[in-house]
Design a protein around this motif. Structure first.
Motif, short mmCIF file in Angstrom:
data_model
loop_
_atom_site.label_atom_id
_atom_site.label_comp_id
_atom_site.label_asym_id
_atom_site.label_seq_id
_atom_site.Cartn_x
_atom_site.Cartn_y
_atom_site.Cartn_z
N ILE A 181 23.70 48.98 -22.91
CA ILE A 181 23.81 48.63 -21.49
C ILE A 181 24.11 47.15 -21.33
O ILE A 181 25.00 46.76 -20.56
CB ILE A 181 22.52 49.03 -20.73
N ASP A 182 23.38 46.31 -22.04
CA ASP A 182 23.62 44.86 -21.96
C ASP A 182 25.05 44.51 -22.36
O ASP A 182 25.70 43.66 -21.73
CB ASP A 182 22.64 44.11 -22.86
N LYS A 183 25.53 45.20 -23.37
CA LYS A 183 26.88 44.93 -23.88
C LYS A 183 27.95 45.29 -22.86
O LYS A 183 28.89 44.52 -22.60
CB LYS A 183 27.09 45.72 -25.18
N VAL A 184 27.81 46.46 -22.22
CA VAL A 184 28.83 46.90 -21.26
C VAL A 184 28.75 46.08 -19.98
O VAL A 184 29.77 45.85 -19.31
CB VAL A 184 28.71 48.41 -20.97
N ILE A 185 27.56 45.61 -19.62
CA ILE A 185 27.42 44.75 -18.43
C ILE A 185 28.24 43.48 -18.60
O ILE A 185 28.97 43.06 -17.70
CB ILE A 185 25.94 44.41 -18.16
N GLU A 186 28.11 42.86 -19.77
CA GLU A 186 28.85 41.61 -20.01
C GLU A 186 30.36 41.84 -19.97
O GLU A 186 31.11 41.01 -19.47
CB GLU A 186 28.44 41.01 -21.37
N LYS A 187 30.80 42.98 -20.49
CA LYS A 187 32.24 43.29 -20.44
C LYS A 187 32.70 43.56 -19.01
O LYS A 187 33.84 43.27 -18.65
CB LYS A 187 32.55 44.50 -21.32
N THR A 188 31.81 44.12 -18.21
CA THR A 188 32.17 44.46 -16.83
C THR A 188 32.28 43.23 -15.96
O THR A 188 33.24 43.06 -15.20
CB THR A 188 31.12 45.44 -16.23
N ILE A 189 31.31 42.35 -16.06
CA ILE A 189 31.30 41.19 -15.14
C ILE A 189 32.16 40.05 -15.65
O ILE A 189 32.64 39.22 -14.87
CB ILE A 189 29.86 40.70 -14.89
N GLY A 203 22.35 46.34 -4.55
CA GLY A 203 22.10 44.92 -4.73
C GLY A 203 21.33 44.59 -5.99
O GLY A 203 20.47 43.71 -6.00
N VAL A 204 21.66 45.30 -7.09
CA VAL A 204 20.92 45.13 -8.34
C VAL A 204 21.57 44.06 -9.21
O VAL A 204 22.76 44.14 -9.52
CB VAL A 204 20.86 46.47 -9.11
N LYS A 205 20.77 43.06 -9.62
CA LYS A 205 21.27 42.06 -10.56
C LYS A 205 21.33 42.66 -11.96
O LYS A 205 20.65 43.66 -12.26
CB LYS A 205 20.36 40.84 -10.57
N LYS A 206 22.11 42.03 -12.83
CA LYS A 206 22.34 42.62 -14.15
C LYS A 206 21.06 42.78 -14.96
O LYS A 206 20.92 43.72 -15.75
CB LYS A 206 23.37 41.79 -14.94
N ASP A 207 20.08 41.85 -14.77
CA ASP A 207 18.85 41.94 -15.55
C ASP A 207 17.85 42.94 -14.95
O ASP A 207 16.76 43.13 -15.50
CB ASP A 207 18.20 40.56 -15.67
N LYS A 208 18.23 43.56 -13.82
CA LYS A 208 17.34 44.54 -13.18
C LYS A 208 17.91 45.96 -13.24
O LYS A 208 17.35 46.87 -12.63
CB LYS A 208 17.12 44.15 -11.71
#
Length: 854
Positions: free
Chosen positions: A216-224, A256-261
């Protein structure tokens, strides 16, 4: 003791060393090829029959589903076996692919929860409907809009049902919720709130498995990527949600969810599968919540200027041919919850989509997203929140979606601050008043609309479609195919799978209802009529037509009476257990992903369905036969007969059985009339046509010849496969012909039978006596002529390869006769290719049956 596989490999390796066994080996291979063709036909017919059952015209039960599936699985397995016997077990891993698909189908039949992917997270740009069991219906549908229809959606990703299952197992949730659900069943609905809280607490307090958190962390970074601050909407995407039942509002969405939430929001969403209202809804609709699979869709939140919902049909007046729009400023929360006054529009579905009614409300409030990601309610402007241009673009997108899913749609959308339209969600529109009147009679329709085609060809997929005719003949036509048009073409092709989502109807001159394209049409539920023989002559590009693939009629104009009735008809059988079960199995059986043999995914690992396996096996079996014939030393010492003819071919014939008349037995030299092979007779008719085979010399350019003779001769003779006399290997329905005429080489591999699914022609041409420029011009001439006869052609320098498949017996005979004439006509033609104009000149001559070289 050698294993079966080792013994098979040992047997087949002998064909390279034991030349005297060549004929025996090839007879064995050819027998396997025939069995593979029979199996391919049987399997495609079974798939077609299963698809037909979903039309609603047939009654079936689970016994039919089980028996048909078992017959299909057995047949596909035999196809794999025969392929590997042909290719010395080169594709033995196809058995593993088969077993994986088969295991998934068995799990569906047994009602078990199945995991269809080992991935925990999948980016939205990689998602389509085939991943519905992995990501849930909401995510799969949005992926279809983004990746097939090319509509704009927010960026994002899906956390898969596999991740959900891993989360459950990691936290021992199944063992803990079982007793609680049994207690709920015993105590009754008044305990729903209490039981729900206990179950949801198991999710909220659960720990995310480290490997899932990492993905999840990996795909978030690619998305944003480089964006400063991105907020996500974390939404439910359960398997079955927005499909058989809407589950509208039953599951939680977190905005309204931040990436760390995101992980925290994820746990709240999957916990909502056991919310009080979801538990009661599942109970009422017959779902067991513990057996459901929850995917979760994480989308970037769009800073919306205006948002809303569009219904592609008025639920209370479905024959009115209008769309309904509800809109407000800001986020769409106020629209879907009905918590604010809205702007309302009624729009005509007929271009240019005039506004029939509009009601601009004195909007009081709107919801926006603060820089901190909080939802804030504030005062809304009172002016209209949509411009006429925005309404027009919204209507066009909605109609594309409706045509694609072939049902009225409930679509959520928004415009960003720059006026760009985003589609956020679509699902079938519920509560539409069903069509009760009978369809308009054919006689009354004829009084109003002109019939263009009637009872021509065969229905491959039932339904009604309408739109503007667009004829496709080339790859360029395919790329330019407009959304919602009616595809009219000479012959069926699996290449049309690339545009199937755009097509409202299909009519072809040539084709089979059990062919690959017909299966694609059934998968996408595109009304299709094939094998009309004359569609391309009658249905011209630009005409508006209605394809009635229920009665096998094509009308001029848009017949709204038919469209309304069939579009709104929602038969009860679609809600039955048997229908849903067969549809789920067909999703693993019928889709065709391998449409291009040259594509990188055309390999065993690329096969996702039984249909893919059949396509792969057929293509590779044909290719193997062609490769075997290229090795002429295989036929050394094999008994052969010389063909006695006035044409200087120096041709010898090897009969595999049924290719020669009984009178030819015992002879070493035979006459053309003693050949009874169907494809050889058709080719010979062209080769021996009056005026085609010229024997007198033609003027030559000695300089051009001498400059290329050495390299040309070397290219033709450098490999053993081009050495020796001309050879034809035949049977009653098969021909492989290798001809070296002067300094060029022809090869034809073909199968001709009553079953069009089996029929194909492979044609190969290489070489010449002149320079590469003239040889290349002759190659272009060959390609142009072949394309006029519907071949798919590839050119590389002076090499021409033409392919055609799935055509009727008569059409195959016609094309083989044409190739015979073409071989005779072009054998010395490279000398005449002095300019580019010569290509056009000699193409015209050939098509006019004028074979004089001048």
């Amino acid at each position: 003791m050698l294993s079966i596989v080792e013994r098979l490999k040992s047997f087949f390796s002998r064909r390279k060393t034991d030349r005297k066994a060549g004929e025996i080996v090839f007879r064995s291979i050819f027998t396997r090829f025939r069995e593979l063709l029979d199996g391919n036909n049987q399997a495609l017919e079974l798939i077609a029959d299963m698809g037909d059952k979903l039309s609603g015209d047939y009654i079936f039960d689970k016994v039919y589903i089980i028996n048909t599936y078992q017959a299909l699985a057995d047949t596909v397995y035999k196809v794999i076996y025969n392929l590997n016997m042909i290719v010395s077990n080169r594709y033995i891993n196809l058995y593993d692919v088969f077993e994986n698909i088969n295991a998934e189908i068995k799990a569906i039949l047994e009602g078990r929860f199945i995991i269809t992917t080992d991935r925990f997270v999948i980016p939205l740009k990689e998602i389509n409907e085939s991943l519905v069991d992995a990501v849930g219906n909401k995510a799969a549908t949005l992926g279809e809009l983004k990746n097939r229809l090319q509509l704009k959606t927010p960026g994002g990703f899906a956390i898969t049902t596999n991740a959900y299952k891993q989360f459950l197992d990691y936290n021992d949730v199944p063992e803990k919720i079982g007793p609680l659900l049994r207690l709920w069943e015993e105590e009754g609905e008044e305990f729903t709130e209490k039981i729900s809280k206990q179950i949801q607490r198991l999710f909220i307090n659960g720990n995310m498995p480290p490997e899932i958190k990492h993905d999840i962390d990996k795909v978030i970074e690619k998305t944003i990527k480089d964006k400063k601050e991105v907020f996500f909407a974390v939404r439910s995407s359960a398997v079955g949600e927005d499909a058989e039942h809407s589950f509208a509002g039953q599951f939680e969405s977190v905005l309204g969810v931040k990436k760390d939430k995101i992980i925290e929001a994820y746990k709240h969403v999957i916990a909502s599968l056991f919310s009080p209202r979801a538990l009661i809804y599942c109970h009422q609709t017959g779902y067991a919540p513990q057996e459901m699979a929850m995917g979760v869709l994480c989308l970037e939140m769009v800073p919306a200027k205006a948002s809303g919902v569009i219904y592609t049909t008025d639920p209370n007046n479905p024959t009115a041919d209008v769309l309904l729009i509800n809109a407000n400023w800001g986020l769409g929360k106020t629209v879907v919850e009905g918590s604010a006054s809205l702007d309302r529009y009624k729009i005509s579905k007929t271009h240019p989509y005039p506004i029939i009614e509009e009601r601009i409300s004195s909007k009081k409030t709107m919801v926006t997203l603060t820089p901190e990601g909080k939802l804030k309610e504030r005062e809304a402007p009172s002016e209209p929140c949509l411009t006429k241009e925005e309404i027009h673009s919204l209507v066009e997108a909605a109609l594309i979606i409706e045509r694609y899913f072939k049902k009225p749609q409930d679509i959520e959308w928004c415009f960003d601050q720059n006026g760009k339209l985003y589609i956020l969600q679509t699902r079938p529109l519920r509560g539409v008043t069903k069509a009760t009147e009978s369809p308009v009679g054919l006689s009354s329709l004829r009084n109003k609309y002109r019939v263009l085609l009637e009872k021509k060809g065969v229905i491959a997929q039932r339904g009604i479609g309408a739109g503007t005719v667009y004829q496709v003949h080339t790859e360029e036509d395919l790329l330019k195919f407009p959304q919602g048009a009616v595809l009219v073409t000479r012959k069926t092709s699996p290449r049309f799978g690339r545009i199937m989502h755009k097509i409202s109807g299909i009519v072809t001159d040539i084709g089979s209802p059990t062919g690959h394209m017909a299966s694609l049409a059934r998968e996408f539920r595109v009304p299709t009529i094939v094998d009309t023989d004359i569609a391309t002559q009658i249905l011209e590009t630009g005409m508006e037509v209605t394809v009635d693939a229920e009665e096998n009629v094509v009308y001029e104009g848009i017949v709204k009476e038919l469209l309304n009735f069939y579009f709104l008809k929602e038969p009860v059988f679609e809600e039955t257990y048997e229908y849903k079960l067969l549809k789920r199995i067909l999703d693993k059986v019928a889709p065709l992903n391998l449409t291009d043999p040259q594509a990188p995914n055309f390999k065993p690992e690329g096969c996702k369905t039984f249909h893919d396996i059949l396509r792969f096996a057929h293509e590779k079996a044909v290719a193997e036969l062609i490769d075997i014939h290229m090795d002429k030393t295989l036929w050394k010492n094999v008994p052969a007969k010389k063909l006695k003819t006035k044409i200087p071919l120096d041709l010898v014939i090897i009969d595999l059985g049924g290719g020669l008349d009984l009178s030819a037995q015992g002879k070493t030299e035979i006459k053309p009339e003693e050949v009874v092979s169907l494809p050889m007779r058709a080719l010979w008719k062209g080769l021996s046509a009056p005026g085609v085979w010229r024997t007198e010399p033609i003027p030559v350019d000695l300089k051009a010849i001498m400059s290329s003779m050495t390299s040309t001769f070397q290219s033709l003779t450098s490999a053993p496969r081009y050495l020796g006399c001309n050879l034809a290997v035949i049977s009653k329905e098969y021909l492989n012909l290798s001809l070296r005429l002067g300094y060029h080489f022809n090869m034809i591999d073909t199968y001709l039978s009553d079953n069009m699914i089996d029929n194909y022609i492979y044609f190969r041409f290489l070489g010449g006596v002149t320079d590469i420029t003239r040889r290349s011009r002759r190659a272009r001439l060959l390609a142009e002529i072949l394309e006029r006869y519907d071949f798919r052609v590839e050119i590389k320098g002076d090499l021409v390869v033409g392919r055609i498949r799935e055509i009727s017996k008569g059409d195959t005979e016609e094309r083989l006769q044409m190739i015979g004439r073409l071989i005779g006509f072009t054998r010395q033609l490279d000398v005449m290719m002095r300019s580019n104009k010569a290509v056009e000149h000699y193409v015209k001559m050939f098509l006019e049956n004028n074979y004089k070289l001048h």
